[in-house]
Design an enzyme around this catalytic site. Structure first.
Site, PDB file in Angstrom:
ATOM      1  N   GLN A 177      10.455  14.280  -5.388  1.00 61.54           N
ATOM      2  CA  GLN A 177      10.603  13.015  -4.856  1.00 61.54           C
ATOM      3  C   GLN A 177       9.272  12.317  -4.649  1.00 61.54           C
ATOM      4  OE1 GLN A 177      12.996  11.062  -2.789  1.00 61.54           O
ATOM      5  NE2 GLN A 177      11.422   9.740  -2.014  1.00 61.54           N
ATOM      6  N   ARG A 227       7.547   8.047  -4.427  1.00 59.27           N
ATOM      7  CA  ARG A 227       7.777   6.622  -4.390  1.00 59.27           C
ATOM      8  C   ARG A 227       6.245   6.036  -4.753  1.00 59.27           C
ATOM      9  NH1 ARG A 227       5.388   4.657   0.486  1.00 59.27           N
ATOM     10  NH2 ARG A 227       4.886   6.321   1.918  1.00 59.27           N
ATOM     11  N   HIS A 263      -0.479  11.428 -10.505  1.00 55.94           N
ATOM     12  CA  HIS A 263      -1.692  11.581 -11.018  1.00 55.94           C
ATOM     13  C   HIS A 263      -1.925  13.320 -11.208  1.00 55.94           C
ATOM     14  CE1 HIS A 263      -2.922   7.446  -9.941  1.00 55.94           C
ATOM     15  NE2 HIS A 263      -2.574   7.867  -8.671  1.00 55.94           N
ATOM     16  N   HIS A 273      -0.632  15.777  -8.627  1.00 59.15           N
ATOM     17  CA  HIS A 273       0.888  15.651  -8.627  1.00 59.15           C
ATOM     18  C   HIS A 273       1.683  16.617  -9.887  1.00 59.15           C
ATOM     19  CE1 HIS A 273      -0.393  11.993  -6.707  1.00 59.15           C
ATOM     20  NE2 HIS A 273       0.692  12.372  -5.542  1.00 59.15           N
ATOM     21  N   ARG A 284       4.401  17.361   2.795  1.00 57.79           N
ATOM     22  CA  ARG A 284       3.665  17.002   3.979  1.00 57.79           C
ATOM     23  C   ARG A 284       3.844  15.503   4.281  1.00 57.79           C
ATOM     24  NH1 ARG A 284      -1.280  15.190   6.543  1.00 57.79           N
ATOM     25  NH2 ARG A 284      -1.946  16.572   8.341  1.00 57.79           N
ATOM     26  N   ASP A 285       4.335  15.232   5.772  1.00 59.78           N
ATOM     27  CA  ASP A 285       4.815  13.991   6.262  1.00 59.78           C
ATOM     28  C   ASP A 285       5.713  13.388   5.114  1.00 59.78           C
ATOM     29  OD1 ASP A 285       4.924  11.628   7.999  1.00 59.78           O
ATOM     30  OD2 ASP A 285       3.348  10.666   7.016  1.00 59.78           O
ATOM     31  N   HIS A 286       6.716  14.018   4.905  1.00 56.99           N
ATOM     32  CA  HIS A 286       7.590  13.524   3.696  1.00 56.99           C
ATOM     33  C   HIS A 286       8.563  12.243   4.220  1.00 56.99           C
ATOM     34  CE1 HIS A 286      10.555  14.725   0.479  1.00 56.99           C
ATOM     35  NE2 HIS A 286      11.258  13.822   0.921  1.00 56.99           N
ATOM     36  N   ALA A 287       8.353  11.480   3.578  1.00 57.70           N
ATOM     37  CA  ALA A 287       9.153  10.039   3.873  1.00 57.70           C
ATOM     38  C   ALA A 287       8.853   9.444   5.271  1.00 57.70           C
ATOM     39  CB  ALA A 287      10.732  10.114   3.867  1.00 57.70           C
ATOM     40  N   LYS A 300      -3.682 -44.508   9.395  1.00 55.95           N
ATOM     41  CA  LYS A 300      -2.291 -44.471   8.829  1.00 55.95           C
ATOM     42  C   LYS A 300      -1.492 -44.193  10.035  1.00 55.95           C
ATOM     43  CE  LYS A 300      -3.027 -42.587   4.221  1.00 55.95           C
ATOM     44  NZ  LYS A 300      -2.609 -41.598   2.951  1.00 55.95           N
TER      45      LYS A 300
END
Length: 547
Positions: A194, A196, A200, A203, A289-292, A498
Site C-alpha cells: 500500500q 500514497r 524510491h 521502497h 510504521r504509522d500506517h495510514a 470616489k
C-alpha cells in the site's frame, strides 16, 4: 489464493444487457442523489467487490456495530463506517423502502439504485472518538464535522455502471480481474504493498525483500482515490510507479491502482486495507510504521502510535487470514553501495538517507538528488511536476483599504518584476473585473501555468474568508503570498475622491488588517520604491527570483 472476506466476492456489476436496460429505465423515474468524491470512491469499491462482504451503504445496525465493535452486525470484521451521508433537506424527502438512484455528478450518469433500508442521524462526536480517537485536528474528524451530511442512509445496491475513468484504464483492475490474472500466472502467494507517496529505491528494496522472504510475488497497489490533503497528485505518482515497476526482476511484480478514499485512520485503516487487499487476491500485506496515519497535530502530538497499526492487524490475524508482513525500514550503506534493513546494521556503520522534507527542499531549490536515493527517471518526473521555485508560479495578493496605494503598488510591482522575471510571465489581476467567484480559480490556473500573478481589488476589500479561499486554491498550484498595505485610514480618507468612505460600506467599516500576512507595508511612512524592494527581497529569499 485466499477466499474474499466473508467468503464470497460481492461483484455487483451488471453484465446482462437487458437487466441493465431495465435498471436504466427505472432510474429515469427515481429521485436522484449526486455523490461526493468520497462517496464515488466508496460506491465503486462496493460495486466491484473491493469492500466485500458489503453490498451497500451501512444501515444503522451495521454502522453502530462497526463504530463500537469494529464488526458488522453479522460479526464479520469491519473497521471503517461506509456511509451515504446527506443533508437534512435531502433526507426529509426520503423514506424507508424507497428506491433512489445514485449519480456521478461529473457526467450525471446513473451508477446504481439503492433500496433504502433506514435513514438515521448518527452521533458524530461518538463516531469521531471511537473511529478516529477524537482529536479535532484529525483530517477525517474535520471532514466528518464540517463537510459530511448530518443524516446517513443505509441500504443495498443494484449496480448499473461503475464510475467512468479516463486515465490509466489499463491499470484499474477489479478484484475479479486481478484474481483471474494471478490464477493465470500461477501466483499462489502475493504480497500487497500500500502506498500514497512516490516510490524510491528504498521502497523497491523493502518490497523485494518482503517477496523473497515469503517466496511470493508482489502487488504494488497504490491509492488513487482520495488521500491526505497536500499529498502529491496521483498523476505524478502513477508515472513514478510506472517507472519503478520496470526495476523489479521480470515477472516478480504487478502494478494496479486502487480507487480508495482514505480516512487516514491509522490502526483501523490498516485492518481495512488488509481486508481490501485480501479481496483483491493478496495473501500477504505489508503494514508500515504509522500506517495510514496523518502525522501529528499542531502541538506535535502524533495521532497514532508508530506500531498501533501492526498491533491491531495482528490482533485480527487469525480471522483475517491474510498474513501481515511488518514494514522493515531500509537505509543506504555508501561504503558497500547497497541497501540493508536498518535493524540489521552493526553500530558505527555509515548510512545515508533523505527524508521527505529534505526531498521536497531539494526539489524546491533544484539541488542534486543522488542516484542512490532514487532513479533518474523518477527524479525527472518529480522535477517536472514540482519545478524549483525560480520557475514555479506564485500569487502576491495586495490587500488594503481603498486609496491605500494597493493599485499603484500593483502596477509598480508588475513593471519591476517583468524586468528580471526571465521566462516567467507576470500578470496583474483586478478582482473587481472578474468577480470574487472566479478570482480564486483564475488566479490558481495562472499560477499552475507558471505565471506570477499580482492580485488587487479596486472596488472591494476582501474578507478574511475570501482570502483564505484564494490561498487554498492557489496553494494547490503554487505559492500564495499576502501583502498587507497598511496605510492609515485617515490618509486613505483624505485621498477619497470616489467617496468610498462616505457610503457606509460594510467591507470598509469592518476591515481589519490580515493577521497572516507575510509582508506588511505602510505607503504613508515609506516610499513605494522601498515597499517594492521589501517585497522583491522577500520573494528572492523564498527562491522565486535568482539574481
Amino acid at each position: 489464493m485466499l477466499s474474499p472476506h466473508g467468503g464470497v466476492l460481492q461483484d455487483l456489476l451488471v453484465r446482462d444487457a437487458p437487466i441493465k436496460s431495465e435498471l436504466l429505465a427505472e432510474a429515469a423515474s427515481l429521485t436522484s442523489i449526486g455523490l461526493t468524491d468520497r462517496q464515488l470512491c466508496d460506491l465503486e469499491l462496493i460495486l466491484v467487490g473491493g469492500f466485500s462482504p458489503l453490498t451497500g451503504f451501512l444501515n444503522e445496525a451495521d454502522y453502530t456495530s462497526v463504530v463500537h465493535k469494529m464488526r458488522l452486525a453479522s460479526g464479520e470484521i469491519w473497521t471503517i463506517p461506509i456511509t451515504l451521508d446527506v443533508s437534512k433537506d435531502v433526507a426529509s424527502g426520503l423514506e424507508s423502502g424507497q428506491r433512489i438512484v445514485l449519480r456521478d455528478p461529473r457526467d450525471d450518469l446513473a451508477l446504481a439504485i439503492l433500496t433504502i433500508d433506514d435513514i438515521y442521524t448518527p452521533n458524530k462526536e461518538v463516531e469521531a472518538k471511537e473511529v478516529f480517537r477524537g482529536d479535532p485536528e484529525h483530517p477525517a474528524i474535520r471532514y466528518l464535522l464540517d463537510t459530511a451530511g448530518d443524516v446517513y442512509i443505509g441500504g443495498s445496491l443494484q449496480a448499473i455502471s461503475a464510475p467512468k475513468h479516463y486515465d490509466y484504464t489499463g491499470l484499474r483492475k477489479t478484484p475479479a480481474q486481478l484474481r483471474s490474472e494471478f490464477g493465470n500466472k500461477h501466483w499462489e502467494k502475493v504480497v500487497a504493498f500500500q502506498t500514497r507517496n512516490p516510490m524510491h529505491r528504498a521502497h523497491r528494496e523493502l518490497t523485494v525483500r518482503a517477496a523473497r522472504d515469503k517466496l511470493a510475488n508482489l502487488l504494488i497497489h497504490p491509492v488513487v482515490g482520495l488521500t491526505k490533503p497536500g499529498d502529491i497528485d496521483h498523476h505524478t505518482r502513477v508515472k513514478v510507479y510506472q517507472e519503478i515497476i520496470k526495476k523489479y526482476p521480470n515477472g516478480m511484480a504487478q502494478l494496479a491502482l486502487l480507487p480508495l478514499a482514505m480516512r487516514m485512520s491509522g490502526d483501523r485503516e490498516a485492518v481495512w486495507h488488509a481486508i481490501i487487499r485480501k479481496n483483491y487476491g493478496a495473501t500477504h500485506f505489508i503494514v508500515g510504521r504509522d500506517h495510514a496515519g496523518p502525522g501529528s497535530n499542531s502541538k506535535g502530538v502524533p495521532f497514532y502510535g508508530p506500531y498501533d497499526a501492526q498491533e491491531l492487524v495482528e490482533r485480527f490475524a487469525n480471522e483475517l487470514e491474510i498474513e501481515v508482513v511488518p514494514f522493515r525500514m531500509v537505509t543506504y550503506l555508501p561504503d558497500e553501495s547497497r541497501y540493508a534493513p536498518i535493524d540489521s546494521i552493526p553500530d558505527g556503520t555509515r548510512t545515508l538517507n533523505i527524508s521527505g522534507t529534505e526531498l521536497r527542499k531539494r526539489l524546491r531549490e533544484g539541488t542534486h538528488i543522488p542516484e542512490w536515493f532514487s532513479y533518474p527517471e523518477v527524479v525527472q518526473i518529480l522535477r517536472t511536476a514540482y519545478p524549483p521555485r525560480q520557475t514555479q508560479g506564485f500569487a502576491v495578493y495586495l490587500q488594503g483599504l481603498p486609496n491605500s496605494g494597493v493599485e499603484a503598488l500593483g502596477y509598480a510591482l508588475q513593471a519591476t518584476f517583468n524586468q528580471f522575471s526571465g521566462s516567467r510571465h507576470i500578470t496583474l489581476l483586478d478582482v473587481s473585473r472578474i468577480g470574487q467567484e472566479s478570482a480564486g480559480f483564475v488566479t490558481a490556473e495562472l499560477v499552475r501555468s507558471g505565471a506570477g500573478v499580482l492580485v488587487t481589488d479596486s472596488e472591494e476589500v476582501a474578507s478574511e474568508a475570501f482570502l483564505k479561499s484564494v490561498n487554498t486554491q492557489v496553494s494547490k498550484a503554487g505559492s500564495f503570498v499576502l501583502v498587507s498595505v497598511e496605510t492609515p485610514r485617515v490618509v486613505c480618507e483624505a485621498n477619497d475622491r470616489k467617496g468610498y468612505f462616505k457610503s457606509e460600506r460594510k467591507d470598509i467599516e469592518t476591515y481589519q488588517v490580515p493577521k497572516e500576512a507575510e509582508i506588511r507595508v505602510d505607503l504613508d511612512s515609506i516610499p513605494i520604491n522601498t515597499a517594492i524592494q521589501k517585497i522583491v527581497l522577500y520573494l528572492e529569499e523564498q527562491g522565486f527570483f535568482v539574481f
